[in-house]
Motif scaffolding. Structure first.
Motif, short mmCIF file in Angstrom:
data_model
loop_
_atom_site.label_atom_id
_atom_site.label_comp_id
_atom_site.label_asym_id
_atom_site.label_seq_id
_atom_site.Cartn_x
_atom_site.Cartn_y
_atom_site.Cartn_z
N GLU A 157 88.74 -14.66 18.46
CA GLU A 157 89.19 -14.54 19.85
C GLU A 157 88.52 -15.62 20.70
O GLU A 157 87.36 -15.96 20.50
CB GLU A 157 88.77 -13.15 20.34
N GLU A 167 83.34 -14.13 26.08
CA GLU A 167 83.97 -12.88 26.50
C GLU A 167 84.07 -11.90 25.33
O GLU A 167 83.86 -10.70 25.49
CB GLU A 167 85.36 -13.13 27.08
N ALA A 168 84.40 -12.41 24.13
CA ALA A 168 84.51 -11.56 22.95
C ALA A 168 83.16 -10.91 22.63
O ALA A 168 83.10 -9.72 22.31
CB ALA A 168 85.01 -12.38 21.76
N LYS A 169 82.09 -11.68 22.74
CA LYS A 169 80.76 -11.12 22.47
C LYS A 169 80.37 -10.09 23.52
O LYS A 169 79.82 -9.03 23.20
CB LYS A 169 79.72 -12.24 22.38
N LYS A 170 80.65 -10.39 24.77
CA LYS A 170 80.36 -9.43 25.85
C LYS A 170 81.14 -8.14 25.62
O LYS A 170 80.58 -7.04 25.74
CB LYS A 170 80.72 -10.03 27.21
N ASN A 171 82.42 -8.25 25.28
CA ASN A 171 83.25 -7.07 25.05
C ASN A 171 82.78 -6.26 23.86
O ASN A 171 82.83 -5.03 23.86
CB ASN A 171 84.71 -7.47 24.90
N SER A 174 76.69 -0.81 26.23
CA SER A 174 75.74 -1.84 26.65
C SER A 174 74.29 -1.36 26.69
O SER A 174 73.38 -2.07 26.28
CB SER A 174 76.13 -2.38 28.03
N GLU A 193 75.00 -8.54 29.46
CA GLU A 193 75.61 -7.22 29.27
C GLU A 193 74.69 -6.23 28.56
O GLU A 193 74.72 -5.03 28.84
CB GLU A 193 76.92 -7.36 28.49
N LYS A 212 79.90 -4.25 25.07
CA LYS A 212 80.41 -3.15 25.91
C LYS A 212 80.96 -2.02 25.06
O LYS A 212 80.74 -0.85 25.36
CB LYS A 212 81.53 -3.66 26.83
N GLU A 213 81.71 -2.36 24.02
CA GLU A 213 82.30 -1.34 23.16
C GLU A 213 81.24 -0.51 22.44
O GLU A 213 81.44 0.68 22.19
CB GLU A 213 83.25 -1.98 22.15
#
Length: 185
Positions: free
Chosen positions: A104, A109-113, A120, A138, A116-117
């Motif tokens: 992705e 952003e992929a690592k942050k998401n 955090s 995050e 989050k999943e």
């Protein structure tokens, strides 16, 4: 990790590391610190970048395997990578870690998401590159490492701690009073 279920068990005083294995049920502990002036950190996951953090030019740095094997008793270890050199699976073979190859874009952003999943507040993240900066911000705690590839200034800015190398960063997690000494006010 097939057949693995996770949960946190608050059992001991800080610094806390909880772990229990019963047959096929593996209960991951919670790494807990209560740092004066900083706050509480309660982490189940250790999320790591690969190239520039655990490896240089796609090859795992010396002694990293041993640290990861020890820390896997206390954390669910997740490695996030674009796998630039195509070697991550070979390099971590036989280690109790989970690898996610990012396809992705943008990677930051992929690592942050991903963090989050996981939740955090339950993540300690370690990285060095620009694509690790959002993950650092995050996570409950971010540790930047400065090695042969250097480290992006934004990643350092978003980190809670900065270490000169991965062995120092992993050593903090094996000796949590070092973290307290660095972060308390």
């Amino acid at each position: 990790m097939t057949g693995v279920q996770t949960c946190a068990l608050p059992i001991f005083d800080f610094p806390k590391i909880h772990y229990l294995q019963l047959g096929i049920l593996k209960v991951f502990m919670m790494f807990e610190l209560d740092i004066k002036g900083y706050g509480k950190v309660a982490a189940t996951y250790l999320v790591l970048d690969f190239n520039g953090t655990l490896a240089v030019d796609g090859k795992m740095l010396p002694d990293v395997r041993e640290h990861l094997a020890r820390l896997a008793k206390n954390f669910r270890i997740c490695i996030l990578t674009a796998d630039t050199f195509g070697r991550v699976h070979k390099e971590v073979e036989d280690l109790p870690v989970e690898v996610t190859v990012l396809h992705e874009s943008p990677e930051d952003e992929a690592k942050k998401n991903f963090v989050k999943e996981l939740g955090s507040d339950s993540v300690i993240a370690i990285g060095n590159g620009m694509n690790d900066a959002l993950m650092m911000a995050e996570a409950a705690m971010g540790i930047a490492v400065v090695q042969q590839e250097g480290a992006a200034s934004l990643t350092i800015e978003n980190a809670d701690l900065v270490c000169p190398g991965i062995l120092d960063a992993l050593g903090l997690l094996e000796n949590p009073k070092r973290i307290i000494a660095s972060l308390r006010k």
